[in-house]
Motif scaffolding. Sequence first.
Motif, PDB file in Angstrom:
ATOM      1  N   ASP A  42       0.845  -1.184   0.000  1.00  0.00           N
ATOM      2  CA  ASP A  42       0.000   0.000   0.000  1.00  0.00           C
ATOM      3  C   ASP A  42       0.879   1.232   0.000  1.00  0.00           C
ATOM      4  O   ASP A  42       1.740   1.395   0.875  1.00  0.00           O
ATOM      5  CB  ASP A  42      -0.913  -0.013   1.236  1.00  0.00           C
ATOM      6  CG  ASP A  42      -1.810   1.212   1.267  1.00  0.00           C
ATOM      7  OD1 ASP A  42      -2.473   1.501   0.258  1.00  0.00           O
ATOM      8  OD2 ASP A  42      -1.745   1.921   2.308  1.00  0.00           O
ATOM      9  N   PRO A  43       0.686   2.100  -0.992  1.00  0.00           N
ATOM     10  CA  PRO A  43       1.567   3.270  -1.101  1.00  0.00           C
ATOM     11  C   PRO A  43       1.570   4.145   0.139  1.00  0.00           C
ATOM     12  O   PRO A  43       2.627   4.661   0.547  1.00  0.00           O
ATOM     13  CB  PRO A  43       1.005   4.013  -2.313  1.00  0.00           C
ATOM     14  CG  PRO A  43       0.357   2.951  -3.129  1.00  0.00           C
ATOM     15  CD  PRO A  43      -0.236   1.988  -2.142  1.00  0.00           C
ATOM     16  N   ALA A  44       0.389   4.293   0.771  1.00  0.00           N
ATOM     17  CA  ALA A  44       0.331   5.152   1.957  1.00  0.00           C
ATOM     18  C   ALA A  44       1.142   4.557   3.104  1.00  0.00           C
ATOM     19  O   ALA A  44       1.902   5.246   3.816  1.00  0.00           O
ATOM     20  CB  ALA A  44      -1.115   5.362   2.380  1.00  0.00           C
ATOM     21  N   ALA A  45       1.028   3.248   3.276  1.00  0.00           N
ATOM     22  CA  ALA A  45       1.768   2.597   4.366  1.00  0.00           C
ATOM     23  C   ALA A  45       3.261   2.621   4.089  1.00  0.00           C
ATOM     24  O   ALA A  45       4.095   2.883   4.986  1.00  0.00           O
ATOM     25  CB  ALA A  45       1.283   1.164   4.542  1.00  0.00           C
ATOM     26  N   VAL A  46       3.572   2.352   2.825  1.00  0.00           N
ATOM     27  CA  VAL A  46       5.001   2.345   2.484  1.00  0.00           C
ATOM     28  C   VAL A  46       5.592   3.743   2.638  1.00  0.00           C
ATOM     29  O   VAL A  46       6.706   3.921   3.136  1.00  0.00           O
ATOM     30  CB  VAL A  46       5.189   1.821   1.050  1.00  0.00           C
ATOM     31  CG1 VAL A  46       6.651   1.966   0.619  1.00  0.00           C
ATOM     32  CG2 VAL A  46       4.750   0.363   0.958  1.00  0.00           C
ATOM     33  N   ARG A  47       4.831   4.777   2.229  1.00  0.00           N
ATOM     34  CA  ARG A  47       5.331   6.143   2.332  1.00  0.00           C
ATOM     35  C   ARG A  47       5.567   6.505   3.800  1.00  0.00           C
ATOM     36  O   ARG A  47       6.527   7.207   4.143  1.00  0.00           O
ATOM     37  CB  ARG A  47       4.333   7.095   1.690  1.00  0.00           C
ATOM     38  CG  ARG A  47       4.818   8.553   1.683  1.00  0.00           C
ATOM     39  CD  ARG A  47       3.855   9.475   0.937  1.00  0.00           C
ATOM     40  NE  ARG A  47       3.857   9.175  -0.499  1.00  0.00           N
ATOM     41  CZ  ARG A  47       2.886   8.546  -1.134  1.00  0.00           C
ATOM     42  NH1 ARG A  47       1.816   8.129  -0.471  1.00  0.00           N
ATOM     43  NH2 ARG A  47       2.948   8.321  -2.448  1.00  0.00           N
ATOM     44  N   GLN A  48       4.700   6.021   4.667  1.00  0.00           N
ATOM     45  CA  GLN A  48       4.840   6.328   6.088  1.00  0.00           C
ATOM     46  C   GLN A  48       6.112   5.681   6.657  1.00  0.00           C
ATOM     47  O   GLN A  48       6.842   6.288   7.441  1.00  0.00           O
ATOM     48  CB  GLN A  48       3.601   5.842   6.850  1.00  0.00           C
ATOM     49  CG  GLN A  48       3.638   6.204   8.320  1.00  0.00           C
ATOM     50  CD  GLN A  48       2.364   5.765   9.052  1.00  0.00           C
ATOM     51  OE1 GLN A  48       1.449   5.151   8.429  1.00  0.00           O
ATOM     52  NE2 GLN A  48       2.276   6.068  10.318  1.00  0.00           N
ATOM     53  N   VAL A  49       6.359   4.442   6.221  1.00  0.00           N
ATOM     54  CA  VAL A  49       7.571   3.760   6.711  1.00  0.00           C
ATOM     55  C   VAL A  49       8.821   4.441   6.180  1.00  0.00           C
ATOM     56  O   VAL A  49       9.807   4.642   6.907  1.00  0.00           O
ATOM     57  CB  VAL A  49       7.533   2.278   6.290  1.00  0.00           C
ATOM     58  CG1 VAL A  49       8.860   1.591   6.653  1.00  0.00           C
ATOM     59  CG2 VAL A  49       6.388   1.570   6.964  1.00  0.00           C
ATOM     60  N   VAL A  50       8.802   4.837   4.895  1.00  0.00           N
ATOM     61  CA  VAL A  50       9.976   5.506   4.303  1.00  0.00           C
ATOM     62  C   VAL A  50      10.253   6.814   5.011  1.00  0.00           C
ATOM     63  O   VAL A  50      11.393   7.158   5.312  1.00  0.00           O
ATOM     64  CB  VAL A  50       9.744   5.723   2.794  1.00  0.00           C
ATOM     65  CG1 VAL A  50      10.840   6.637   2.222  1.00  0.00           C
ATOM     66  CG2 VAL A  50       9.742   4.393   2.069  1.00  0.00           C
ATOM     67  N   ALA A  51       9.196   7.571   5.318  1.00  0.00           N
ATOM     68  CA  ALA A  51       9.388   8.836   6.014  1.00  0.00           C
ATOM     69  C   ALA A  51       9.957   8.620   7.413  1.00  0.00           C
ATOM     70  O   ALA A  51      10.730   9.439   7.935  1.00  0.00           O
ATOM     71  CB  ALA A  51       8.066   9.589   6.073  1.00  0.00           C
ATOM     72  N   GLY A  52       9.557   7.521   8.023  1.00  0.00           N
ATOM     73  CA  GLY A  52      10.092   7.260   9.365  1.00  0.00           C
ATOM     74  C   GLY A  52      11.561   6.842   9.347  1.00  0.00           C
ATOM     75  O   GLY A  52      12.318   7.137  10.286  1.00  0.00           O
ATOM     76  N   LEU A  53      11.968   6.156   8.273  1.00  0.00           N
ATOM     77  CA  LEU A  53      13.365   5.723   8.190  1.00  0.00           C
ATOM     78  C   LEU A  53      14.296   6.844   7.740  1.00  0.00           C
ATOM     79  O   LEU A  53      15.442   6.932   8.186  1.00  0.00           O
ATOM     80  CB  LEU A  53      13.491   4.545   7.215  1.00  0.00           C
ATOM     81  CG  LEU A  53      12.863   3.228   7.678  1.00  0.00           C
ATOM     82  CD1 LEU A  53      12.952   2.170   6.572  1.00  0.00           C
ATOM     83  CD2 LEU A  53      13.541   2.708   8.940  1.00  0.00           C
ATOM     84  N   ASP A  54      13.825   7.706   6.813  1.00  0.00           N
ATOM     85  CA  ASP A  54      14.706   8.739   6.275  1.00  0.00           C
ATOM     86  C   ASP A  54      13.859   9.921   5.855  1.00  0.00           C
ATOM     87  O   ASP A  54      13.043   9.805   4.928  1.00  0.00           O
ATOM     88  CB  ASP A  54      15.494   8.194   5.083  1.00  0.00           C
ATOM     89  CG  ASP A  54      16.533   9.182   4.583  1.00  0.00           C
ATOM     90  OD1 ASP A  54      16.724  10.232   5.222  1.00  0.00           O
ATOM     91  OD2 ASP A  54      17.161   8.891   3.548  1.00  0.00           O
TER      92      ASP A  54
END
Length: 451
Positions: A42-54
Motif C-alpha cells: 500500500d503506497p500510503a503505508a510504504v510512504r509512512q515507513v519511508v518517512a520514518g526511516l529517512d
Amino acid sequence: MVALSFLIPLGLLLSTQVHSQATQSAQQRAAVLAPVLAVSTDPAAVRQVVAGLDASDRLCVHLPDGTVIGVGHASERQLSVAAADRESAGRDVPGGWDYLQPVLLGGDRVAVVEAFVPEEELVRGVATGWTVMSVLAALLVAGSVLVADRLGSRVVRSSRGLSQAANALGAGDLDVRVEPAGPRELHEAGSAFNAMAERIVQLLDNERELIADLSHRLRTPLTALHLADEQVGDVPGAERMTTAIRQLESEVDSIIRTARTRPARHLSGQDGASEARPARRDDGGCEVSAVVRQRVRFWSVLAAQQDRECVFTATGVPTPVALSADELGAVVDSLVGNVFRHTARGTALRVSVLPAARGACLVVEDDGDGIPDPGLALSRGASTGGSTGLGLDIARRAASSTGGELRILRGAAGGARVEVELGRATVQDHRAADAGRPGRGRWRWRRPTGG
C-alpha cells in the motif's frame, strides 16, 4: 620519507573507511523496507515507513505497478536490470552513490528499493582527517629536523674545532688545545689530540734542554782554554787566541740562550724545567767515586795553574748510582766549572763523595763568597753575573732523575757548599762497577810556590 610512508596509506584508509560506512548505512536502510513490502505494498503505508526511516528523501521505493515513493536517482534501464536480475547492486551516479535492492513479492512481482548516498556523505570527515594527519606529519618532520640539526651541529662543531686545532698545530701554534666534545668517538679523538700536542711540546722542550745542556758542557773545555790562555802571557798571537776564545764562548752562550727561548712544558701541566723530573735511568749507572776522581784530576791541573787548593775525598764503600758516567761527569764539570768561573784566583775548593741513605752524596765546596740567593740559582735560565743559569740546573735534574736532590748550603769557610744526593743504581753494571774500586783517600793538589 617516513612521514609520507605513513601519511598516504592512513589517508587512503580513512577515505575507504568513510565510504564504506556511508554505503553500509544505506544498505541497512534499504534492507529494513524488504519485510514491510513483503507484508503490504500500500503506497500510503510504504510512504509512512519511508518517512520514518529517512526524512531527507534518500530512500525511494519503486512498486511493481510503477508507483514511485520518494525521489529516485536511478535510470529506467538500471531499475529494469535490477528487477530482472533480482540482485542487489551499487554504483556511482552523478552527485553520489546509489544502491538498488530488489524485493520479491507474491505473484512473481518485484519491487526495487533505492537508497541514495550524496557525495558529501561519502567524503564526510576525510578532509579534516587529512588535515590533522598532515599537521602531525609536519610537526614530526620539523621536530626530527630540529633534533637532527642539533645532533649534526655537535658533530660538525667538534669536527671543525678539531680540524682548526690540527691546522694551528701544524702551523706552529704549540699552545692550541681542543675541548673534547661531541660523540664518543670525537671526544676520544679530541683527548688524543691534546695528549699528542702535549707530547710534541714535551719532546721539543726536551730537545731544547738537550741542546742547551750539551752547549753548556762545551764551557768546560772553553774554561780550560781560557785558563791556559792566561798562562801564555804576551807571546805572539796570544791576543788573537784570546779573541777567538771569547768569541767562541759568546757563541756558546748564544746557543744556550736561543735553545731555552721557550720555557719547558711537561705533561704534568707545570711550566718551567725547574719543576720537571726527568725519567729515572735504570741502565746500570756507574761507580760515582771513580768518575768523580777522573774529572777532579782534569780540573786539578787548572787549579794548580790558578794557585787553587783542590782536595778530593772519596768513600771506600762501592757507590754505584743510577746515572751514566757521561751524565755524572757533566754534573762534576758544571759544579767545579762554576767555582772556576765565579770565584777569584787562588780560591780553594774541595770535592768529596760521601755515603748517603739513598746512595751517595757528591759535595763541591769552595772558600769564595757563597751563593746569595740559592732559590734563584736553582731556577733554570736564571742568570746573574753573565752566567747562563744552567750549571746548577744540570746537577739538580741529574739528581732528580735518580730520586735524589740538590742542596745549596753555606760552607765552613763561608763559601758555597753544593750537595748532590744521587740514588743507588737498581741494576748494577759490573763493568762500570769494576772500572775502579777506590779506596778511602785524600788527594791534594797545590801549585808549588816557587814555580
